[in-house]
Design a protein around this motif. Structure first.
Motif, PDB file in Angstrom:
ATOM      1  N   LEU A 288       0.841  -1.203   0.000  1.00 13.00           N
ATOM      2  CA  LEU A 288       0.000   0.000   0.000  1.00 13.00           C
ATOM      3  C   LEU A 288       0.878   1.256   0.000  1.00 13.00           C
ATOM      4  CD1 LEU A 288      -2.725  -0.869   2.698  1.00 13.00           C
ATOM      5  CD2 LEU A 288      -3.020  -0.839   0.205  1.00 13.00           C
ATOM      6  N   LYS A 289       0.426   2.252  -0.728  1.00 15.09           N
ATOM      7  CA  LYS A 289       1.191   3.523  -0.739  1.00 15.09           C
ATOM      8  C   LYS A 289       1.276   4.123   0.656  1.00 15.09           C
ATOM      9  CE  LYS A 289       0.763   5.050  -5.511  1.00 15.09           C
ATOM     10  NZ  LYS A 289      -0.424   4.410  -6.116  1.00 15.09           N
ATOM     11  N   SER A 290       0.278   3.824   1.486  1.00 14.89           N
ATOM     12  CA  SER A 290       0.257   4.387   2.845  1.00 14.89           C
ATOM     13  C   SER A 290       1.291   3.726   3.768  1.00 14.89           C
ATOM     14  CB  SER A 290      -1.135   4.192   3.454  1.00 14.89           C
ATOM     15  OG  SER A 290      -1.456   2.801   3.494  1.00 14.89           O
ATOM     16  N   HIS A 291       1.887   2.612   3.338  1.00 11.09           N
ATOM     17  CA  HIS A 291       2.888   1.962   4.196  1.00 11.09           C
ATOM     18  C   HIS A 291       4.140   2.836   4.248  1.00 11.09           C
ATOM     19  CE1 HIS A 291       5.854  -0.846   5.757  1.00 11.09           C
ATOM     20  NE2 HIS A 291       4.884  -1.684   6.071  1.00 11.09           N
ATOM     21  N   HIS A 294       6.950   1.823   1.833  1.00 11.80           N
ATOM     22  CA  HIS A 294       6.504   1.321   0.527  1.00 11.80           C
ATOM     23  C   HIS A 294       7.600   1.445  -0.547  1.00 11.80           C
ATOM     24  CE1 HIS A 294       3.860   0.329  -2.746  1.00 11.80           C
ATOM     25  NE2 HIS A 294       4.013   1.510  -3.305  1.00 11.80           N
ATOM     26  N   GLU A 295       8.321   2.566  -0.510  1.00 14.06           N
ATOM     27  CA  GLU A 295       9.370   2.768  -1.527  1.00 14.06           C
ATOM     28  C   GLU A 295      10.487   1.724  -1.368  1.00 14.06           C
ATOM     29  OE1 GLU A 295       9.299   4.603  -4.263  1.00 14.06           O
ATOM     30  OE2 GLU A 295       7.256   5.056  -3.581  1.00 14.06           O
ATOM     31  N   LYS A 298       9.443  -1.610  -2.686  1.00 13.13           N
ATOM     32  CA  LYS A 298       9.558  -1.722  -4.157  1.00 13.13           C
ATOM     33  C   LYS A 298      10.997  -1.998  -4.578  1.00 13.13           C
ATOM     34  CE  LYS A 298       7.165   2.032  -5.330  1.00 13.13           C
ATOM     35  NZ  LYS A 298       6.499   3.037  -6.155  1.00 13.13           N
TER      36      LYS A 298
END
Ligand code: P1T
Length: 390
Positions: A288-291, A294-295, A298
């Motif tokens: 999730l982007k909210s984590h 997150h970057e 990835k």
């Protein structure tokens, strides 16, 4: 008899999973590695044998599994154990009394228990728990007697991410043995040896086996020296898996790549659904982007995995109610099987961590952990929806 893998390293991981460590049975041509249910092996003269003398030391089914797991992690050497905890306990025999282990602060409850309630007392090991999401904290924990880093990423159960490149680089610079528990990601999504880790550990009970019918563990390394010592310890301590369990894990890894894809695809859909649900306060999923990481997810992972943690509004009482109401998500400890599981870490998997420490970390009563299986995502979402809705 070859101890390391058949040469499959130029293949993709999906192919490695199916072929590494496995040859047709020389006696019959059987394509599946036989289950060598034997404790001992006949010798033609004292000390003259075909590489196998006693099954605690070596067993051909286990040898095939060890080679397969090594190849999957991109390592030279693999060793299988009776459980993830047995693998950890054996690794800890690499150290001497008085050594310090720097461990990430959010780890599986059983790992914490082994460090805090066994190894500290019986082995005289010092264990310092550190929030490794900020590598600056490592420097503060470093002592003359520091010997190893113990890393779990994503952590269990809060799914925090530790920067493998950065933390392993630091650990190696300080001459610490860098160990990564890769159970949550499996080698399909993360291969810590590529970041320079000295060894990778697994609870093969989870994704590697994938069918909730085995307890097992493994260690993989590229270092011949570490391997030799661990192989000695594996035999000396004797916490080895039986041939049937070895065979089941070996069978499991054949479908690992497919399963991981579905686990992750389902988990992403479910995490997105939970994030919008009015009964949910917060969702933790690296995809999730909210984590917050997150970057990093990835960059260092090829997929986000099948584990989700989330906090329900209404705390522990509400969480208990939800876990009792799901029909497809079975209320059970463990993870990584084809079927979906739900649990409350504070009451179940992480109960052996003192409440005060749990609270500080954020493992509160309202925190629910999901192991998302490979059923149809819509069925899983409908199940959670009915359980969360009054
Ligand atoms: O259960 P065992 O095979 O001994 O593995 C221990 C272990 C080690 N490392 C991690 C990251 C784990 O998650 C586990 C076991 N975990 C559970 C049983 C659980 O429900 O989290």
């Amino acid at each position: 008899m070859k101890e390391t893998r058949k040469e499959t390293s130029s293949y993709h991981i999906e192919t490695i999973a199916i072929h590494a460590g496995q040859e047709p049975d020389p006696a019959t041509g059987a394509i599946m590695t036989p289950v060598y249910l034997t404790s001992t092996y006949v010798q033609t003269a004292p000390g003259k044998h075909k590489g196998y003398e006693y099954s605690r030391t070596r067993n051909p089914t286990r040898t095939a599994l060890e080679a397969n797991l090594a190849a999957l992690e991109g390592g030279e050497y693999g060793l299988a154990f009776a459980s993830g905890c047995a693998a950890l306990a054996t690794i800890m025999h690499l150290f001497k009394s008085g050594n310090q282990i720097i461990c990430c602060d959010d780890v599986y409850g059983g790992t914490y228990r082994l460090f805090e309630k066994v190894l500290k007392e019986t082995h005289g090991l010092e264990v310092t728990f550190v929030d490794m999401t900020d590598p600056k904290n490592l420097e503060k924990a470093l002592k003359k007697k520091s010997a190893a880093l113990w890393i779990e990423t994503p952590t269990n159960p809060l799914l925090k991410l530790i920067d493998l490149r950065e933390v392993i680089r630091w650990g190696r610079e300080k001459r610490l043995l860098t160990c990564v528990d890769n159970t949550f990601m499996s080698p399909i999504f993360q291969r810590p040896l590529e970041f320079g880790a000295d060894l990778v550990m697994h609870s093969t009970t989870k994704y590697l086996n994938g069918h909730s019918d085995v307890i097992g563990g493994a260690v993989i390394t590229n270092s011949a020296g570490i391997y030799e010592r661990l192989r000695f310890l594996q035999n000396a301590i004797g916490a080895v898996p039986g041939p049937m369990d070895s065979w089941l894990v070996l069978r499991g890894t054949k479908t690992l790549a497919l399963r991981m894809e579905r686990h992750a695809a389902n988990a992403l859909k479910i995490a997105a659904f939970l994030e919008k649900h009015p009964a949910v306060e917060r969702v933790i999923y690296p995809g999730l982007k909210s984590h917050p990481h997150h970057e990093l997810a990835k960059q260092q992972m090829r997929g986000f995995g099948g584990m989700i943690s989330f906090v329900v509004k209404g705390g522990k009482e509400k969480a208990i109610e939800v876990t009792k109401k799901t029909k497809l998500f079975a209320l059970a400890e463990s993870l990584g099987g084809v079927e979906s599981l739900i649990e409350i870490p504070a009451i179940m998997t992480h109960a052996s961590i003192p409440e005060e420490t749990r609270e500080k970390l954020g493992i509160k009563g309202g925190l629910i952990r999901l192991s998302v299986g490979i059923e149809h995502a819509d069925d899983l979402i409908a199940d959670l929806d009915q359980a969360l809705t009054q």
